[in-house]
Design an enzyme around this catalytic site. Sequence first.
Site, PDB file in Angstrom:
ATOM      1  N   ASN A  69       0.918  -1.305   0.036  1.00 62.72           N
ATOM      2  CA  ASN A  69       0.088   0.189  -0.043  1.00 62.72           C
ATOM      3  C   ASN A  69       0.974   1.306  -0.167  1.00 62.72           C
ATOM      4  OD1 ASN A  69      -2.419  -1.090  -0.148  1.00 62.72           O
ATOM      5  ND2 ASN A  69      -2.663  -1.207   2.019  1.00 62.72           N
TER       6      ASN A  69
ATOM      7  N   THR B 126       9.107   1.547   7.405  1.00 62.65           N
ATOM      8  CA  THR B 126       8.681   0.088   8.072  1.00 62.65           C
ATOM      9  C   THR B 126       8.721   0.250   9.520  1.00 62.65           C
ATOM     10  OG1 THR B 126       9.714  -1.193   6.511  1.00 62.65           O
ATOM     11  CG2 THR B 126       9.155  -2.333   8.516  1.00 62.65           C
TER      12      THR B 126
ATOM     13  N   HIS C 245       7.755   7.503  17.015  1.00 66.37           N
ATOM     14  CA  HIS C 245       6.458   7.260  16.292  1.00 66.37           C
ATOM     15  C   HIS C 245       5.636   6.192  17.010  1.00 66.37           C
ATOM     16  CE1 HIS C 245       3.725   7.333  12.930  1.00 66.37           C
ATOM     17  NE2 HIS C 245       4.230   6.104  12.545  1.00 66.37           N
TER      18      HIS C 245
HETATM   19  P1  NAD Z   1       1.777  -3.808   2.719  1.00 68.29           P
HETATM   20  O1  NAD Z   1       1.559  -5.079   3.436  1.00 68.29           O
HETATM   21  O2  NAD Z   1       0.563  -3.305   1.729  1.00 68.29           O
HETATM   22  O3  NAD Z   1       3.146  -3.843   2.002  1.00 68.29           O
HETATM   23  C1  NAD Z   1       4.459  -4.331   2.289  1.00 68.29           C
HETATM   24  C2  NAD Z   1       5.033  -5.067   1.153  1.00 68.29           C
HETATM   25  O4  NAD Z   1       6.312  -5.486   1.881  1.00 68.29           O
HETATM   26  C3  NAD Z   1       4.232  -6.270   0.553  1.00 68.29           C
HETATM   27  O5  NAD Z   1       3.983  -5.909  -0.912  1.00 68.29           O
HETATM   28  C4  NAD Z   1       5.426  -7.191   0.677  1.00 68.29           C
HETATM   29  O6  NAD Z   1       5.437  -8.551  -0.299  1.00 68.29           O
HETATM   30  C5  NAD Z   1       6.600  -6.567   0.836  1.00 68.29           C
HETATM   31  N1  NAD Z   1       7.601  -7.376   1.592  1.00 68.29           N
HETATM   32  C6  NAD Z   1       7.628  -8.127   2.632  1.00 68.29           C
HETATM   33  N2  NAD Z   1       8.817  -8.719   2.923  1.00 68.29           N
HETATM   34  C7  NAD Z   1       9.826  -8.274   1.923  1.00 68.29           C
HETATM   35  C8  NAD Z   1      11.135  -8.384   1.714  1.00 68.29           C
HETATM   36  N3  NAD Z   1      11.950  -9.096   2.529  1.00 68.29           N
HETATM   37  N4  NAD Z   1      11.568  -7.641   0.593  1.00 68.29           N
HETATM   38  C9  NAD Z   1      10.742  -7.088  -0.231  1.00 68.29           C
HETATM   39  N5  NAD Z   1       9.589  -6.626  -0.099  1.00 68.29           N
HETATM   40  C10 NAD Z   1       8.866  -7.391   0.945  1.00 68.29           C
HETATM   41  O7  NAD Z   1       1.894  -2.910   4.028  1.00 68.29           O
HETATM   42  P2  NAD Z   1       2.228  -1.091   3.860  1.00 68.29           P
HETATM   43  O8  NAD Z   1       0.682  -0.970   4.509  1.00 68.29           O
HETATM   44  O9  NAD Z   1       2.350  -0.778   2.681  1.00 68.29           O
HETATM   45  O10 NAD Z   1       3.066  -0.802   5.063  1.00 68.29           O
HETATM   46  C11 NAD Z   1       4.521  -1.346   4.994  1.00 68.29           C
HETATM   47  C12 NAD Z   1       5.176  -0.801   6.134  1.00 68.29           C
HETATM   48  O11 NAD Z   1       5.005   0.610   6.420  1.00 68.29           O
HETATM   49  C13 NAD Z   1       4.628  -1.637   7.538  1.00 68.29           C
HETATM   50  O12 NAD Z   1       5.461  -1.832   8.552  1.00 68.29           O
HETATM   51  C14 NAD Z   1       3.705  -0.211   8.062  1.00 68.29           C
HETATM   52  O13 NAD Z   1       3.848  -0.327   9.628  1.00 68.29           O
HETATM   53  C15 NAD Z   1       4.710   0.955   7.755  1.00 68.29           C
HETATM   54  N6  NAD Z   1       4.169   2.115   7.926  1.00 68.29           N
HETATM   55  C16 NAD Z   1       4.832   3.253   8.651  1.00 68.29           C
HETATM   56  C17 NAD Z   1       4.409   4.484   8.404  1.00 68.29           C
HETATM   57  C18 NAD Z   1       5.316   5.441   9.102  1.00 68.29           C
HETATM   58  O14 NAD Z   1       4.671   6.512   9.317  1.00 68.29           O
HETATM   59  N7  NAD Z   1       6.414   5.286   9.364  1.00 68.29           N
HETATM   60  C19 NAD Z   1       3.146   4.821   7.779  1.00 68.29           C
HETATM   61  C20 NAD Z   1       2.353   3.920   7.169  1.00 68.29           C
HETATM   62  C21 NAD Z   1       2.867   2.564   7.385  1.00 68.29           C
END
Ligand code: NAD
Length: 308
Positions: free
Chosen positions: A10, A117, A173
Site C-alpha cells: 500500500n 517500516t 513514532h
Molecule cells: P503492505 O503489506 O501493503 O506492503 C508491504 C510490502 O512489503 C508487501 O508488498 C510485501 O510483499 C513486501 N515485503 C515483505 N517482505 C519483503 C522483503 N523481505 N523484501 C521485499 N519486500 C517485502 O504494507 P504497507 O501498508 O505498505 O506498510 C508497509 C510498512 O510501512 C509497515 O511496516 C507499516 O507499519 C509501515 N508504515 C509506516 C508508517 C510511518 O509513518 N513510518 C506509515 C504507514 C505504514
Amino acid sequence: MKITVIGVGNVGSAVSQRIVNGGIARELIMLDAIEGLAKGKALDLQHTTPIKGETKIKGTTNYRDTKNSDIIVITAGKPRKEGMTRDDLAKGNAEIISQISQNIKKYNSKSKIIVVTNPLDPMTWQTYKKTGFPRKQIMGMAGELDTARYEKLLSKKTKISPEDIHGLVIGPHNKSMIPLTENTTIRGIPLNKFLNQKQTKEIVKETKKSGKKIVNYLQNGSAYHAPSAAIYKMIKTIARDEKRLLSVSTVLKGEYGIKNTAIGIPVIIGKDGIEKIPQKHLNQKTKQKLQKAAKEIKKTNKKLNTNQ
Ligand code: NAD
C-alpha cells in the site's frame, strides 16, 4: 535521480505513484519479495507515463537492479492490524530489514535511505546498524506524518487553513510522540492565542490516536495516502537539495543527551541526507520526555540485538 522503493504494498505503491506524477526521477525501481506484485504494479504505472511524466519504471525482485540508487525507500514489512501496536511488528520486520540492508549494501554505498517500516525508530536504527552507512544517509519517516496529522487537527479546530499552521512533532513514532505545542504558531501568532490549554491537550491526544483510528476503520492494514505524501516530501527535499528543516528519525550520538538509538528530531535535509542537526532548545520537561522515549526504543533495540 534513480529512486528505488522496496516493498510495493500500500505505502510503496502510493509513493511510487507520487514519484512518477512529480516527474522527479529519471528511473524508478519497484522491488518486492513477490515477483508478480512488483512487475504488475510497475507495468500499471508505466501505462501512466504517456499521460504523466517520462520516468523509466521497472518491477523486480533482484537487488542488482537497485545499483547506484540515489534514494532508497524501505516500505517492506507487515503493517498493523486492528488491536496491534507498532511494537508488535518489531521481531518480524527486523528480520526483513536486516535482509534488505544486506542486499542494499551489495549494490549501493552512497544511497540516501528513507526507512518507513514500523516500529519506525527501532527499524531506522536496525537499518543503520545493518547497512553500516554513515548516519547522514539513514532517515526514518514518521515526524512529518505526525506533524501533518497534528496540523490538520489544529486546522479543523481553529477553522484556519492548514497551510498557515506551523507545528512540529518530535520523539518516537508511537503514543509517546511529542507535539511541540509551545512552539506551534499560526503565521507566527502563538497557538495559545487561538486555543485554551484543554483544547490543545485534546488535539495532542487526537494526534497520537490518528494512526490507530485509521487501522480500526481499515481493519486489515494501516494508513498509506498521508504516509506517502510525507515520504514524497522527504524525497523532494533531497532531490532538489531544498535544505528544509524536517522532523526525521535520526541516529543520535549524544545530541539532546541521547546516543545509540534513532528518534525523531528536527534536522536539515538536503542532497546529502541529514546535513545538519541544529540542537533546538527544548524545555526541561520536553527534553526529559524525549530521553525517556529514547530509553524505551533502546529496550526494543536490545530485544532485537541491535543495541551495540
Ligand atoms: P503492505 O503489506 O501493503 O506492503 C508491504 C510490502 O512489503 C508487501 O508488498 C510485501 O510483499 C513486501 N515485503 C515483505 N517482505 C519483503 C522483503 N523481505 N523484501 C521485499 N519486500 C517485502 O504494507 P504497507 O501498508 O505498505 O506498510 C508497509 C510498512 O510501512 C509497515 O511496516 C507499516 O507499519 C509501515 N508504515 C509506516 C508508517 C510511518 O509513518 N513510518 C506509515 C504507514 C505504514
